[in-house]
Write a protein that holds these residues in place. Structure first.
Motif: not given
Ligand SMILES: O=c1[nH]c(=O)c2[nH]c(=O)[nH]c2[nH]1
Length: 296
Positions: A251-253, A259-266
């Motif tokens: 999310l740095s952009a 901190p281990d909150v947002v994930y991409h479920a591939d």
């Protein structure tokens, strides 16, 4: 050189039978997909088209519906009844394989009360049973597919070798998610089928939840081991578990940390972890697994 007929079997695949128990106003449903396959001497049909040995697939389908008229207590018991019937029906039929999928239905809640005769299909999970009659011996392999589970912590993955193509970062914190396909072979043909199924399923779920995982392989082994430790009538557990990767999203952009909150479920590709756990003092019964797709 001679050309010879090799192994063969035939039957009716995917007979969809729904049985409603209306003996009380509170109905119950059994919803099955049943496939039968007969083994034996069917060479004349293959070689010359002589059908004298062919118990038709149409009759096999009709048998499923006729037997369902008496009610279906469990997939395993229904499969045993059908496999024993087919295997004993004619001298040239040496064996039968009956595979069953059971689809769950939950009662619809109306005003908070479970309805008597209105149902909603349960999740993707399917209960399975395969009964094989071979040389007058019956084998029961029960199982489930698509039991989707996730742990939001308690999973690490590190310590793997780093070759020229290894880019994966080591992690002490990750999501662990999978869709379990499991099959297990019983050493008995006379069990409380629903009770023992629930025990195996609960045991696997508890092992998944309570194992602090250093690899999905370790979790798979813990699940199989727990089943064998809990249910003495299970000789062998085979598991197929896709590693449903959840990648931490950068999310740095947006000037945000993660901190281990947002994930991409591939969804693909996925790691596919498969293995068997078995007792070393029970003789194997490969015939019980014949025709099972893939590893399980
Ligand atoms: O639990 C895991 N097992 C693996 O074999 C593997 N390989 C990989 O890239 N990630 C993981 N995770």
């Amino acid at each position: 050189m001679a050309i010879v007929l090799g192994p063969n079997q035939y039957g009716k695949a995917e007979v969809r039978v729904v049985a409603v128990d209306r003996s009380t106003p509170r109905h119950t449903l059994v919803d099955l997909n049943v496939s039968s396959a007969l083994r034996g001497d069917f060479s004349a049909a293959h070689l010359t088209g002589d059908n004298a040995h062919v118990l038709t697939t149409d009759a096999q389908k009709n048998t499923v519906f006729a037997f369902a008229r008496d009610g279906i207590s469990s997939p395993e018991a229904f499969g045993i009844r059908l496999a024993a019937h087919f295997a004993g029906s004619y001298p040239w039929i040496s064996g039968a394989r009956v595979a069953l999928e059971s689809y769950g239905w939950d009662r619809i809640a109306v005003g908070g009360q479970p309805h008597d005769h209105a149902f909603r299909r349960a999740g993707a999970e399917v209960r399975t049973a395969v009964v094989t009659a071979d040389d007058a011996q019956l084998h029961v392999v029960a199982g489930l597919t698509d039991l989707v589970v996730l742990k939001s912590t308690g999973s690490e993955f590190w310590g793997f070798p780093r070759d020229a193509y290894t880019t994966l970062a080591e992690t002490r914190e990750r999501i662990l998610a999978t869709a379990v396909t499991a099959r297990w072979r019983y050493t008995s043909t006379d069990l409380d089928w629903h009770g023992v199924y629930d025990t195996v399923r609960t045991t696997m779920l508890e092992a998944f939840a309570s194992t602090h995982s250093l690899a999905l392989q370790q979790t798979l082994h813990a699940m199989g081991t727990a089943v064998l430790e809990t249910v003495p009538e299970v000789a062998e557990v085979r598991l197929s578990m896709p590693n449903k990767h959840h990648f931490l999203q950068d999310l740095s952009a947006f000037g945000l940390d993660n901190p281990d909150v947002v994930y991409h479920a591939d969804d693909r590709p996925y790691g596919l972890i498969e293995g068997a756990v078995l007792r070393d003092d029970v003789p194997p019964a490969e015939v019980a697994w014949q025709g099972t797709p893939g590893f399980v």
